[in-house]
Design an enzyme around this catalytic site. Structure first.
Site, PDB file in Angstrom:
ATOM      1  CB  ILE A  13      -6.092 -11.076   1.756  1.00  0.00           C
ATOM      2  CG1 ILE A  13      -5.344 -11.048   3.476  1.00  0.00           C
ATOM      3  CG2 ILE A  13      -7.192  -9.920   2.074  1.00  0.00           C
ATOM      4  CD1 ILE A  13      -4.725  -9.540   3.712  1.00  0.00           C
ATOM      5  CB  SER A 125      -0.222  -2.075   5.050  1.00  0.00           C
ATOM      6  OG  SER A 125       0.226  -2.413   6.375  1.00  0.00           O
ATOM      7  CB  ALA A 126      -2.406   0.101   9.663  1.00  0.00           C
ATOM      8  CE1 TYR A 149       4.197  -5.136   2.782  1.00  0.00           C
ATOM      9  CE2 TYR A 149       3.588  -4.468   4.945  1.00  0.00           C
ATOM     10  CZ  TYR A 149       3.184  -4.741   4.013  1.00  0.00           C
ATOM     11  OH  TYR A 149       1.859  -5.258   3.710  1.00  0.00           O
ATOM     12  CE  LYS A 153       1.784  -3.461   0.687  1.00  0.00           C
ATOM     13  NZ  LYS A 153       0.939  -4.266  -0.436  1.00  0.00           N
ATOM     14  CG  LEU A 200      -0.510 -12.824  18.513  1.00  0.00           C
ATOM     15  CD1 LEU A 200       0.184 -13.385  19.567  1.00  0.00           C
ATOM     16  CD2 LEU A 200      -1.470 -11.713  19.224  1.00  0.00           C
TER      17      LEU A 200
HETATM   18  P1  NAD Z   1       0.041 -13.855   0.684  1.00  0.00           P
HETATM   19  O1  NAD Z   1       1.259 -13.671   0.628  1.00  0.00           O
HETATM   20  O2  NAD Z   1      -0.755 -14.665   1.384  1.00  0.00           O
HETATM   21  O3  NAD Z   1      -0.698 -13.570  -0.887  1.00  0.00           O
HETATM   22  C1  NAD Z   1       0.194 -12.766  -1.748  1.00  0.00           C
HETATM   23  C2  NAD Z   1      -0.037 -13.690  -2.972  1.00  0.00           C
HETATM   24  O4  NAD Z   1       0.639 -12.731  -4.119  1.00  0.00           O
HETATM   25  C3  NAD Z   1       0.566 -14.929  -2.916  1.00  0.00           C
HETATM   26  O5  NAD Z   1      -0.324 -15.895  -3.568  1.00  0.00           O
HETATM   27  C4  NAD Z   1       1.893 -14.780  -3.698  1.00  0.00           C
HETATM   28  O6  NAD Z   1       2.221 -16.094  -4.201  1.00  0.00           O
HETATM   29  C5  NAD Z   1       1.543 -13.885  -4.762  1.00  0.00           C
HETATM   30  N1  NAD Z   1       2.710 -13.076  -5.247  1.00  0.00           N
HETATM   31  C6  NAD Z   1       3.584 -12.497  -4.871  1.00  0.00           C
HETATM   32  N2  NAD Z   1       4.493 -11.725  -5.490  1.00  0.00           N
HETATM   33  C7  NAD Z   1       3.946 -12.299  -6.562  1.00  0.00           C
HETATM   34  C8  NAD Z   1       4.418 -11.662  -7.854  1.00  0.00           C
HETATM   35  N3  NAD Z   1       5.559 -10.850  -8.046  1.00  0.00           N
HETATM   36  N4  NAD Z   1       3.705 -11.979  -9.091  1.00  0.00           N
HETATM   37  C9  NAD Z   1       2.549 -12.595  -8.863  1.00  0.00           C
HETATM   38  N5  NAD Z   1       1.971 -12.928  -7.750  1.00  0.00           N
HETATM   39  C10 NAD Z   1       2.865 -12.857  -6.443  1.00  0.00           C
HETATM   40  O7  NAD Z   1      -0.189 -12.496   1.520  1.00  0.00           O
HETATM   41  P2  NAD Z   1      -1.771 -11.771   2.088  1.00  0.00           P
HETATM   42  O8  NAD Z   1      -1.600 -11.742   3.499  1.00  0.00           O
HETATM   43  O9  NAD Z   1      -2.671 -12.358   1.131  1.00  0.00           O
HETATM   44  O10 NAD Z   1      -1.591 -10.210   1.453  1.00  0.00           O
HETATM   45  C11 NAD Z   1      -2.199  -9.798   0.426  1.00  0.00           C
HETATM   46  C12 NAD Z   1      -1.700  -8.166   0.123  1.00  0.00           C
HETATM   47  O11 NAD Z   1      -2.286  -7.530   1.351  1.00  0.00           O
HETATM   48  C13 NAD Z   1      -0.083  -8.184   0.232  1.00  0.00           C
HETATM   49  O12 NAD Z   1       0.140  -6.897  -0.664  1.00  0.00           O
HETATM   50  C14 NAD Z   1       0.030  -7.454   1.543  1.00  0.00           C
HETATM   51  O13 NAD Z   1       1.049  -6.701   1.563  1.00  0.00           O
HETATM   52  C15 NAD Z   1      -1.106  -6.647   1.895  1.00  0.00           C
HETATM   53  N6  NAD Z   1      -1.409  -6.719   3.407  1.00  0.00           N
HETATM   54  C16 NAD Z   1      -1.280  -8.003   4.224  1.00  0.00           C
HETATM   55  C17 NAD Z   1      -1.447  -7.900   5.655  1.00  0.00           C
HETATM   56  C18 NAD Z   1      -1.432  -9.231   6.300  1.00  0.00           C
HETATM   57  O14 NAD Z   1      -1.295  -8.815   7.531  1.00  0.00           O
HETATM   58  N7  NAD Z   1      -1.573 -10.370   5.746  1.00  0.00           N
HETATM   59  C19 NAD Z   1      -1.890  -6.665   5.930  1.00  0.00           C
HETATM   60  C20 NAD Z   1      -1.976  -5.531   5.298  1.00  0.00           C
HETATM   61  C21 NAD Z   1      -1.689  -5.508   4.011  1.00  0.00           C
HETATM   62  C1  WQD Z   2       0.651  -8.365  16.819  1.00  0.00           C
HETATM   63  C2  WQD Z   2       0.970  -8.175  18.323  1.00  0.00           C
HETATM   64  C3  WQD Z   2       3.399  -8.480  18.615  1.00  0.00           C
HETATM   65  C4  WQD Z   2       4.155 -12.417  17.496  1.00  0.00           C
HETATM   66  C5  WQD Z   2       2.123  -6.888  11.111  1.00  0.00           C
HETATM   67  C6  WQD Z   2       2.815  -5.824  10.177  1.00  0.00           C
HETATM   68  C7  WQD Z   2       1.902  -5.067   9.453  1.00  0.00           C
HETATM   69  C8  WQD Z   2       0.742  -5.875   9.023  1.00  0.00           C
HETATM   70  C9  WQD Z   2       0.141  -6.666   9.806  1.00  0.00           C
HETATM   71  C10 WQD Z   2       1.209  -6.248   6.543  1.00  0.00           C
HETATM   72  C11 WQD Z   2       2.198  -7.356  18.468  1.00  0.00           C
HETATM   73  C12 WQD Z   2       2.714  -9.555  19.416  1.00  0.00           C
HETATM   74  C13 WQD Z   2       3.217 -11.295  17.798  1.00  0.00           C
HETATM   75  C14 WQD Z   2       4.302 -13.405  18.446  1.00  0.00           C
HETATM   76  C15 WQD Z   2       3.707 -11.670  20.051  1.00  0.00           C
HETATM   77  N1  WQD Z   2       1.185  -6.614   7.821  1.00  0.00           N
HETATM   78  N2  WQD Z   2       3.342 -10.807  18.921  1.00  0.00           N
HETATM   79  N3  WQD Z   2       4.354 -12.962  19.664  1.00  0.00           N
HETATM   80  O1  WQD Z   2       3.200  -6.615  14.176  1.00  0.00           O
HETATM   81  O2  WQD Z   2       1.045  -5.616  14.359  1.00  0.00           O
HETATM   82  O3  WQD Z   2       1.545  -6.009  12.372  1.00  0.00           O
HETATM   83  O4  WQD Z   2       1.388  -7.821  10.538  1.00  0.00           O
HETATM   84  O5  WQD Z   2       0.873  -4.856   6.209  1.00  0.00           O
HETATM   85  O6  WQD Z   2       2.761  -4.280   8.550  1.00  0.00           O
HETATM   86  O7  WQD Z   2       3.851  -5.137  10.813  1.00  0.00           O
HETATM   87  O8  WQD Z   2       1.316  -7.855  13.633  1.00  0.00           O
HETATM   88  O9  WQD Z   2       0.571 -10.156  14.408  1.00  0.00           O
HETATM   89  O10 WQD Z   2       3.260  -9.642  14.148  1.00  0.00           O
HETATM   90  O11 WQD Z   2       1.898  -8.794  16.097  1.00  0.00           O
HETATM   91  O12 WQD Z   2       3.646 -11.353  21.015  1.00  0.00           O
HETATM   92  O13 WQD Z   2       5.014 -14.274  18.052  1.00  0.00           O
HETATM   93  O14 WQD Z   2       1.526  -9.691  18.797  1.00  0.00           O
HETATM   94  O15 WQD Z   2       4.346  -7.876  19.713  1.00  0.00           O
HETATM   95  O16 WQD Z   2       2.086  -6.703  19.807  1.00  0.00           O
HETATM   96  P1  WQD Z   2       1.762  -6.290  13.552  1.00  0.00           P
HETATM   97  P2  WQD Z   2       1.676  -9.446  14.522  1.00  0.00           P
END
Ligand code: NAD
Ligand code: WQD
Length: 336
Positions: A13, A125-126, A149, A153, A200
């Site tokens: 992100i 995060s949600a 996790y 948050k 997913l």
């Molecule tokens: P990501 O793992 O791709 O990116 C995180 C980045 O932070 C990476 O580049 C990693 O190298 C760096 N990092 C991790 N620990 C570190 C540390 N201690 N010091 C410096 N750098 C560090 O993850 P993302 O999907 O881009 O997520 C970014 C943020 O959004 C995270 O805080 C995550 O919890 C939050 N978030 C992600 C999702 C999702 O589904 N991807 C959903 C909700 C919230």
């Molecule tokens: C989505 C749907 C699974 C994989 C997670 C974290 C959440 C947030 C986003 C960081 C669900 C189904 C999944 C697979 C499947 N991250 N699924 N086969 O669980 O909604 O959210 O990521 O903040 O905190 O919990 O996302 O993509 O894992 O799952 O059937 O191989 O797909 O059961 O219904 P989730 P997901």
């Protein structure tokens, strides 16, 4: 023009947010330890934007290093993406999650306080909502995360709210993401999971490219229209633009929490069908029993983001899958 510190800016992100920031004319310094990302992502960001950024390798728990970067580059605001994000890993290694996420954020905030940088956009995060008491989740839904996790948050959110109460000259935007998917339309940057993807869409994309044989669908007996889990998938570029809107909304001190989602839920089978259309092949799957901890459905209420930041998500599920596929097919092995 201002200098924004982007922690975790090489990640999935964060790299898309860097593109949005650079395209909007901001200057960017990325602070990342590359524990879950590649420096190549930052080269690609610069390629997309035709503009350079500064990259500093470091850990957010290193308070002095952050303070030095904030001061050296005259940063005016921080976008804080760095941290660990796997629900499963957080159950297996909670201390690591509290260390990196909570202590890391605390050190970052202290470094900001000492440097006089008081504007922060935070990746929440949600998952902080926990089991839905009602849907869509509004921002005043009870906060009751059900895994370590999510609890990290929530602790960070509470720390930010407490900091604002103690010093209302801060500007803090807490952004609760739903399910980010997709990639920049160039196909140059995207999600590059290490090991077997938990989520997913990355898993489906690896099946489509031939790195995995079949998708396991975790449960088809949920209380949803087709029995598979329903989530609010949001295009990562919409999410990135949401960060720009949040930053603009922080032109005066305030502290707010907003959902970043589309407001629409899609089932696993709907995602599979949309991805099949994007990649032009069939995704073979097996229906398996439910994954522990999963819930039937959740999706966002979007009015607060629209009212406070003038932001709404624009991209469809079809666009999310098409862009994700372009990234995956152009980069079958990610950034390697
Ligand atoms: P990501 O793992 O791709 O990116 C995180 C980045 O932070 C990476 O580049 C990693 O190298 C760096 N990092 C991790 N620990 C570190 C540390 N201690 N010091 C410096 N750098 C560090 O993850 P993302 O999907 O881009 O997520 C970014 C943020 O959004 C995270 O805080 C995550 O919890 C939050 N978030 C992600 C999702 C999702 O589904 N991807 C959903 C909700 C919230
Ligand atoms: C989505 C749907 C699974 C994989 C997670 C974290 C959440 C947030 C986003 C960081 C669900 C189904 C999944 C697979 C499947 N991250 N699924 N086969 O669980 O909604 O959210 O990521 O903040 O905190 O919990 O996302 O993509 O894992 O799952 O059937 O191989 O797909 O059961 O219904 P989730 P997901």
């Amino acid at each position: 023009m201002t200098m924004i510190l982007v922690t975790g800016g090489a990640g999935y992100i964060g790299s898309h947010a860097c593109v949005a920031l650079l395209a909007a004319g901001e200057d960017v310094v990325v602070f990342d330890n590359f524990s879950n990302s590649s420096p190549i992502a930052l080269q690609r960001v610069q390629q997309i934007c035709g503009k350079s950024l500064i990259a500093v390798e470091g850990d957010i728990r290193d308070e002095r290093a952050i303070e030095q970067v904030l001061t050296q580059y005259n940063c005016t605001a921080v976008m804080h993406f760095a941290g660990l994000k796997s629900v499963q890993d957080s159950v297996a290694e909670p201390l690591e999650y509290y260390d990196q996420n909570v202590i890391g954020s605390h050190r970052l905030l202290r470094a900001m306080q000492r440097s006089g940088v008081k504007t922060m956009v935070f990746s929440s995060s949600a998952t902080v909502y926990g089991t839905p008491k009602f849907l869509p989740y509004t921002e005043d839904h009870p906060l009751n995360p059900v895994n370590p996790y999510g609890r990290t948050k929530l602790i960070i959110e509470d720390m930010l709210r407490d900091q604002y109460v103690s010093d209302p000259s801060w500007g803090i935007a807490i952004l609760r993401y739903f399910n980010p998917v997709g990639a920049h339309e160039s196909g140059l940057i995207g999600e590059d999971p290490r090991g077997v993807p938990n989520n997913l869409v990355p898993f489906v994309a690896q099946v489509a490219i031939g790195r995995r044989e079949r998708l396991n669908i975790w449960g088809a007996d949920y209380d949803t229209p087709d029995g598979t889990g329903v989530r609010d998938y949001i295009h990562v570029m919409d999410l990135a633009l949401g960060h720009l809107s949040a930053l603009k909304a922080l032109d005066s001190p305030k502290c707010f929490s907003v959902n970043l989602g589309t407001g629409t839920g899609s089932s696993v089978l709907e995602v599979v069908r949309a991805f099949e259309k994007a990649c032009g092949s069939t995704i073979p799957y097996d229906i398996k029993s439910r994954r522990p901890g999963d819930i039937d459905a959740y999706y966002a209420a979007t009015e607060t983001a629209s009212r406070l930041m003038g932001w709404t998500a624009a991209r469809s599920l079809e666009a999310m899958c098409a862009d994700h596929w372009r990234w995956q097919s152009n980069n079958p092995n990610g950034y390697c």
